[in-house]
Design an enzyme around this catalytic site. Structure first.
Site: not given
Length: 323
Positions: A78, A162-163, A265, A295
């Site tokens: 994140g 993810s990020s 997710e 996730h």
């Protein structure tokens, strides 16, 4: 006398923002994961940005073939937490190197809220530029010994979780098709593993989906509050590729993209929407959904049977898009 500072934002107990604006970052990461190292890959750390004290970790198969492709791996978190040194990231990169027979480059990048976006995007680009420098140095024999010979700078792939997947998207847009600005390095494709995209309008899976083991809507919202530039929302162009102020991607040529996502997710619908929008723009993009998965389904179990299926998809994508 003023009151004592209290916690106003808490990211998994790892990062806490206090009411006086100070930030506490813990080194005690209590995630239920340990390093899985089967001995088939080796690794070492290298600095790539002395100004910001940033390092990356190189991995290669213990018994490496000649002319290894290069695979960048950007960790998730994140934009607020995460590191190349975390057990799940380290195990994942060990597995990628040995299973795909590649040289893995896993950079760290500056984290929010101490360093809000675009810091992470800038660092991701710096890490790619580091590889370009190594490729140029290799011609005179001055590159890092792992990059001096035995690697193929014309077969580079960029992967992010993810990020990290968000960073991969922004690199794809910035470098454009052919990545000519990186010569002699050539990026052949991008793998986006459940990319972390945002937006102020909720999707169905965000609004109605069940919380996951490691992720929920509250955490996602907090990540965006702490990582976008101050005063901005999750519609910021670095969060939402299709936000009101985001660049029009219609005319931008992009290298091939593979999107992977778990069927359970919270971000699933937003990620599928990304794929559909890009497909409608005639981008070369593939989408694979793994039913029932949450996730981190590959990152947190990189030696599982499911991981074998993921690796097969990535390997096929790399073979299809190699010169």
């Amino acid at each position: 006398m003023g009151s004592l500072a209290h916690v106003v934002e808490d990211c998994l107990g790892i990062v806490q923002v206090l009411s006086d604006g100070s930030i506490f970052r813990s080194d005690d990461i209590n995630f239920p994961m340990t390093v899985h190292d089967d001995g088939t890959a080796v690794w070492k750390d290298c600095p790539y940005d002395k100004k910001h004290n940033l390092h990356l970790r190189l991995y290669k198969p213990r018994s490496a073939a000649a002319n290894l492709p290069i695979l960048y791996f950007f960790h998730g978190g994140g934009f607020c937490v995460g590191s190349r040194t975390w057990a799940n990231c380290h195990s994942c990169c060990l597995r990628l190197a040995s299973a795909l027979q590649v040289l893995v480059v896993a950079p760290d990048y500056r984290l929010a809220p101490e360093h809000r976006l675009p810091a992470a995007v800038d660092d991701a680009m710096s890490s790619i530029k580091w590889l370009q420098e190594q490729a140029l140095l290799s011609k005179s024999g001055d590159a890092d010994e792992w990059l001096g010979e035995g690697v193929d700078f014309s077969r580079v792939f960029v992967m992010g979780d993810s990020s990290g997947g968000t960073l991969a998207h922004h690199l794809a847009v910035e470098l454009c098709r052919g990545s000519r600005s990186l010569a002699p390095v050539q990026v052949q494709g991008y793998v986006l593993m459940a990319p972390f995209f945002g937006g102020t309008e909720r999707t169905k899976s965000e609004a109605e989906g069940l919380p996951e083991q490691f992720l929920n809507l509250e955490i996602l919202d907090r990540f965006w509050r702490l990582s976008v530039p101050s005063g901005e929302t999750s519609d910021h162009p670095l969060a939402n590729p299709f936000g009101p102020k985001s660049p029009n991607l219609e005319s931008i040529g992009l290298d091939p993209i593979l999107v992977l996502v778990g069927g359970c997710e919270v971000m699933r619908d937003r990620i599928e929407h990304y794929f559909k929008r890009m497909k409608n723009m005639k981008k070369e993009i593939d989408y694979v959904e793994f039913p029932g998965e949450q996730h981190g389904f590959f990152l947190n179990q990189p030696f599982s049977q499911l991981a074998n299926n993921v690796l097969e998809k990535i390997s096929h994508f790399m073979d299809k898009n190699s010169l």
